[in-house]
Write a protein that holds these residues in place. Structure first.
Motif, PDB file in Angstrom:
ATOM      1  N   ALA A  77       0.832  -1.207   0.000  1.00 16.76           N
ATOM      2  CA  ALA A  77       0.000   0.000   0.000  1.00 16.76           C
ATOM      3  C   ALA A  77       0.865   1.256   0.000  1.00 16.76           C
ATOM      4  O   ALA A  77       1.785   1.383   0.815  1.00 16.76           O
ATOM      5  CB  ALA A  77      -0.920  -0.001   1.208  1.00 16.76           C
ATOM      6  N   LEU A  78       0.548   2.169  -0.889  1.00 22.27           N
ATOM      7  CA  LEU A  78       1.339   3.385  -1.024  1.00 22.27           C
ATOM      8  C   LEU A  78       1.326   4.210   0.257  1.00 22.27           C
ATOM      9  O   LEU A  78       2.358   4.725   0.681  1.00 22.27           O
ATOM     10  CB  LEU A  78       0.831   4.214  -2.212  1.00 22.27           C
ATOM     11  CG  LEU A  78       1.663   5.436  -2.588  1.00 22.27           C
ATOM     12  CD1 LEU A  78       3.108   5.074  -2.892  1.00 22.27           C
ATOM     13  CD2 LEU A  78       1.035   6.150  -3.776  1.00 22.27           C
ATOM     14  N   GLU A  79       0.164   4.332   0.905  1.00 21.88           N
ATOM     15  CA  GLU A  79       0.120   5.151   2.121  1.00 21.88           C
ATOM     16  C   GLU A  79       0.960   4.542   3.240  1.00 21.88           C
ATOM     17  O   GLU A  79       1.570   5.262   4.028  1.00 21.88           O
ATOM     18  CB  GLU A  79      -1.314   5.443   2.580  1.00 21.88           C
ATOM     19  CG  GLU A  79      -2.101   4.240   3.004  1.00 21.88           C
ATOM     20  CD  GLU A  79      -3.198   3.860   2.022  1.00 21.88           C
ATOM     21  OE1 GLU A  79      -4.137   3.173   2.463  1.00 21.88           O
ATOM     22  OE2 GLU A  79      -3.136   4.211   0.846  1.00 21.88           O
ATOM     23  N   LYS A  80       1.031   3.207   3.295  1.00 17.47           N
ATOM     24  CA  LYS A  80       1.890   2.566   4.309  1.00 17.47           C
ATOM     25  C   LYS A  80       3.363   2.798   3.999  1.00 17.47           C
ATOM     26  O   LYS A  80       4.169   3.021   4.899  1.00 17.47           O
ATOM     27  CB  LYS A  80       1.584   1.075   4.396  1.00 17.47           C
ATOM     28  CG  LYS A  80       0.252   0.777   5.039  1.00 17.47           C
ATOM     29  CD  LYS A  80      -0.005  -0.703   5.143  1.00 17.47           C
ATOM     30  CE  LYS A  80      -1.366  -0.957   5.769  1.00 17.47           C
ATOM     31  NZ  LYS A  80      -1.668  -2.382   5.851  1.00 17.47           N
ATOM     32  N   PHE A  85       8.609   5.414   5.055  1.00 12.02           N
ATOM     33  CA  PHE A  85       9.715   6.241   4.572  1.00 12.02           C
ATOM     34  C   PHE A  85       9.592   7.705   4.991  1.00 12.02           C
ATOM     35  O   PHE A  85      10.382   8.543   4.557  1.00 12.02           O
ATOM     36  CB  PHE A  85       9.836   6.132   3.048  1.00 12.02           C
ATOM     37  CG  PHE A  85      10.271   4.767   2.595  1.00 12.02           C
ATOM     38  CD1 PHE A  85      11.463   4.213   3.030  1.00 12.02           C
ATOM     39  CD2 PHE A  85       9.479   4.024   1.732  1.00 12.02           C
ATOM     40  CE1 PHE A  85      11.867   2.958   2.610  1.00 12.02           C
ATOM     41  CE2 PHE A  85       9.879   2.766   1.304  1.00 12.02           C
ATOM     42  CZ  PHE A  85      11.069   2.226   1.750  1.00 12.02           C
ATOM     43  N   LYS A  86       8.581   7.991   5.824  1.00 11.88           N
ATOM     44  CA  LYS A  86       8.379   9.347   6.341  1.00 11.88           C
ATOM     45  C   LYS A  86       8.289  10.386   5.220  1.00 11.88           C
ATOM     46  O   LYS A  86       8.956  11.412   5.251  1.00 11.88           O
ATOM     47  CB  LYS A  86       9.465   9.707   7.354  1.00 11.88           C
ATOM     48  CG  LYS A  86       9.441   8.796   8.573  1.00 11.88           C
ATOM     49  CD  LYS A  86      10.541   9.122   9.546  1.00 11.88           C
ATOM     50  CE  LYS A  86      10.558   8.279  10.787  1.00 11.88           C
ATOM     51  NZ  LYS A  86      10.069   6.985  10.816  1.00 11.88           N
ATOM     52  N   VAL A 144       8.433   7.691  -2.917  1.00 13.97           N
ATOM     53  CA  VAL A 144       8.650   6.326  -2.415  1.00 13.97           C
ATOM     54  C   VAL A 144       9.641   5.600  -3.312  1.00 13.97           C
ATOM     55  O   VAL A 144      10.538   4.905  -2.824  1.00 13.97           O
ATOM     56  CB  VAL A 144       7.305   5.565  -2.324  1.00 13.97           C
ATOM     57  CG1 VAL A 144       7.529   4.068  -2.187  1.00 13.97           C
ATOM     58  CG2 VAL A 144       6.478   6.080  -1.156  1.00 13.97           C
ATOM     59  N   ALA A 145       9.502   5.752  -4.624  1.00 14.53           N
ATOM     60  CA  ALA A 145      10.396   5.062  -5.571  1.00 14.53           C
ATOM     61  C   ALA A 145      11.858   5.409  -5.311  1.00 14.53           C
ATOM     62  O   ALA A 145      12.740   4.555  -5.442  1.00 14.53           O
ATOM     63  CB  ALA A 145      10.021   5.420  -7.003  1.00 14.53           C
ATOM     64  N   LYS A 146      12.115   6.645  -4.902  1.00 16.56           N
ATOM     65  CA  LYS A 146      13.492   7.063  -4.625  1.00 16.56           C
ATOM     66  C   LYS A 146      14.043   6.437  -3.356  1.00 16.56           C
ATOM     67  O   LYS A 146      15.257   6.342  -3.191  1.00 16.56           O
ATOM     68  CB  LYS A 146      13.559   8.585  -4.523  1.00 16.56           C
ATOM     69  CG  LYS A 146      13.343   9.279  -5.847  1.00 16.56           C
ATOM     70  CD  LYS A 146      13.368  10.781  -5.692  1.00 16.56           C
ATOM     71  CE  LYS A 146      13.145  11.448  -7.046  1.00 16.56           C
ATOM     72  NZ  LYS A 146      13.160  12.903  -6.935  1.00 16.56           N
ATOM     73  N   LYS A 147      13.168   6.001  -2.454  1.00 16.68           N
ATOM     74  CA  LYS A 147      13.612   5.454  -1.174  1.00 16.68           C
ATOM     75  C   LYS A 147      13.564   3.932  -1.103  1.00 16.68           C
ATOM     76  O   LYS A 147      14.108   3.346  -0.176  1.00 16.68           O
ATOM     77  CB  LYS A 147      12.779   6.054  -0.043  1.00 16.68           C
ATOM     78  CG  LYS A 147      13.016   7.552   0.108  1.00 16.68           C
ATOM     79  CD  LYS A 147      12.384   8.098   1.347  1.00 16.68           C
ATOM     80  CE  LYS A 147      12.755   9.566   1.476  1.00 16.68           C
ATOM     81  NZ  LYS A 147      12.737  10.020   2.846  1.00 16.68           N
ATOM     82  N   LEU A 148      12.910   3.303  -2.069  1.00 22.13           N
ATOM     83  CA  LEU A 148      12.806   1.839  -2.033  1.00 22.13           C
ATOM     84  C   LEU A 148      14.173   1.184  -2.216  1.00 22.13           C
ATOM     85  O   LEU A 148      14.964   1.633  -3.048  1.00 22.13           O
ATOM     86  CB  LEU A 148      11.876   1.342  -3.139  1.00 22.13           C
ATOM     87  CG  LEU A 148      10.383   1.470  -2.896  1.00 22.13           C
ATOM     88  CD1 LEU A 148       9.611   1.121  -4.160  1.00 22.13           C
ATOM     89  CD2 LEU A 148       9.932   0.590  -1.742  1.00 22.13           C
ATOM     90  N   PRO A 149      14.433   0.110  -1.460  1.00 22.44           N
ATOM     91  CA  PRO A 149      15.679  -0.623  -1.686  1.00 22.44           C
ATOM     92  C   PRO A 149      15.639  -1.330  -3.044  1.00 22.44           C
ATOM     93  O   PRO A 149      14.565  -1.591  -3.581  1.00 22.44           O
ATOM     94  CB  PRO A 149      15.711  -1.640  -0.541  1.00 22.44           C
ATOM     95  CG  PRO A 149      14.298  -1.781  -0.089  1.00 22.44           C
ATOM     96  CD  PRO A 149      13.617  -0.473  -0.394  1.00 22.44           C
ATOM     97  N   GLY A 150      16.804  -1.621  -3.585  1.00 18.86           N
ATOM     98  CA  GLY A 150      16.870  -2.272  -4.890  1.00 18.86           C
ATOM     99  C   GLY A 150      17.724  -3.515  -4.917  1.00 18.86           C
ATOM    100  O   GLY A 150      17.926  -4.103  -5.972  1.00 18.86           O
ATOM    101  N   TRP A 151      18.212  -3.939  -3.739  1.00 17.18           N
ATOM    102  CA  TRP A 151      19.149  -5.069  -3.704  1.00 17.18           C
ATOM    103  C   TRP A 151      18.530  -6.370  -4.188  1.00 17.18           C
ATOM    104  O   TRP A 151      19.230  -7.268  -4.610  1.00 17.18           O
ATOM    105  CB  TRP A 151      19.731  -5.255  -2.296  1.00 17.18           C
ATOM    106  CG  TRP A 151      18.706  -5.263  -1.178  1.00 17.18           C
ATOM    107  CD1 TRP A 151      18.350  -4.202  -0.406  1.00 17.18           C
ATOM    108  CD2 TRP A 151      17.932  -6.365  -0.730  1.00 17.18           C
ATOM    109  NE1 TRP A 151      17.380  -4.572   0.500  1.00 17.18           N
ATOM    110  CE2 TRP A 151      17.115  -5.902   0.324  1.00 17.18           C
ATOM    111  CE3 TRP A 151      17.839  -7.706  -1.113  1.00 17.18           C
ATOM    112  CZ2 TRP A 151      16.213  -6.717   0.994  1.00 17.18           C
ATOM    113  CZ3 TRP A 151      16.945  -8.519  -0.440  1.00 17.18           C
ATOM    114  CH2 TRP A 151      16.149  -8.030   0.603  1.00 17.18           C
TER     115      TRP A 151
END
Length: 193
Positions: A77-80, A85-86, A144-151
């Motif tokens: 969920a985007l809001e979560k 990620f504050k 959010v996309a900028k803060k998501l992990p990518g490993w």
């Protein structure tokens, strides 16, 4: 409503109820070779674009932030994700009001009601809020996309992502006669009991 942004540029909003013609900047990039379209729950956008005849984009042209979040054990969920990620309040969904607006404009009203569908004409103030929600949704998704992990974004996972999309496009074959017989058997057994 079609909200979009290119890279870190400003979010644009195409309101098809006011302007049926697609904006030229959107025409240039929608489906252009090498362009990756980022969406949260991309199957919704991909299906909507295809079913409205706007564009048929291959799976290779998409990146899904919801799928990326789920691949890393985060909620979808985007809001979560905004809360985790504050993401600033002005960038995050206003969940309560967004649900109300979606129900108002996207779900047909009951048959007994005189007004069957809310529009920008019947609810102009809510329509302006809905437009802002649409813009905020893109802003929040981009943050959010900028803060998501990518490993965990591995090539084999990408292959599965695209396979999942093809499976969803194809659908599931059902044995209609068997399903009807199962319903009939259930109803007969419920009456017996």
């Amino acid at each position: 409503l079609f909200a979009y942004a290119r890279d870190d540029g400003p979010v644009q909003l195409w309101d098809l109820t006011e302007t049926p013609a697609m904006p030229l900047d959107l025409q240039r990039v929608l489906g252009a070779p090498g362009v990756v379209h980022v969406a949260h729950n991309y199957l919704f956008e991909r299906t909507l674009l295809r079913e409205t005849g706007i564009a048929e984009l291959p799976f290779t042209a998409w990146h899904c932030t919801m799928a990326q979040a789920l691949q890393h054990g985060l909620p979808g969920a985007l809001e979560k994700l905004c809360a985790i990620f504050k993401i600033a309040d002005e960038d995050a969904k206003q969940a309560q009001d967004s649900r109300r607006l979606i129900q108002l404009f996207c779900v047909p009203r009951p048959k007994h009601m005189k007004l069957r569908r809310a529009t920008r004409h019947t609810h102009p103030e809510d329509w302006e809020k809905f437009k802002q929600y649409c813009v905020n949704d893109v802003t929040a998704m981009r943050a959010v996309a900028k803060k998501l992990p990518g490993w965990n974004l591995q090539p084999d996972e990408r292959t599965l992502f695209e396979l999942d999309g093809r499976i969803n496009d194809r659908g599931v074959l059902l044995d209609d006669a068997l399903a009807r017989a199962a319903v009939a058997a259930t109803e007969a057994e419920q009456k017996r009991l």
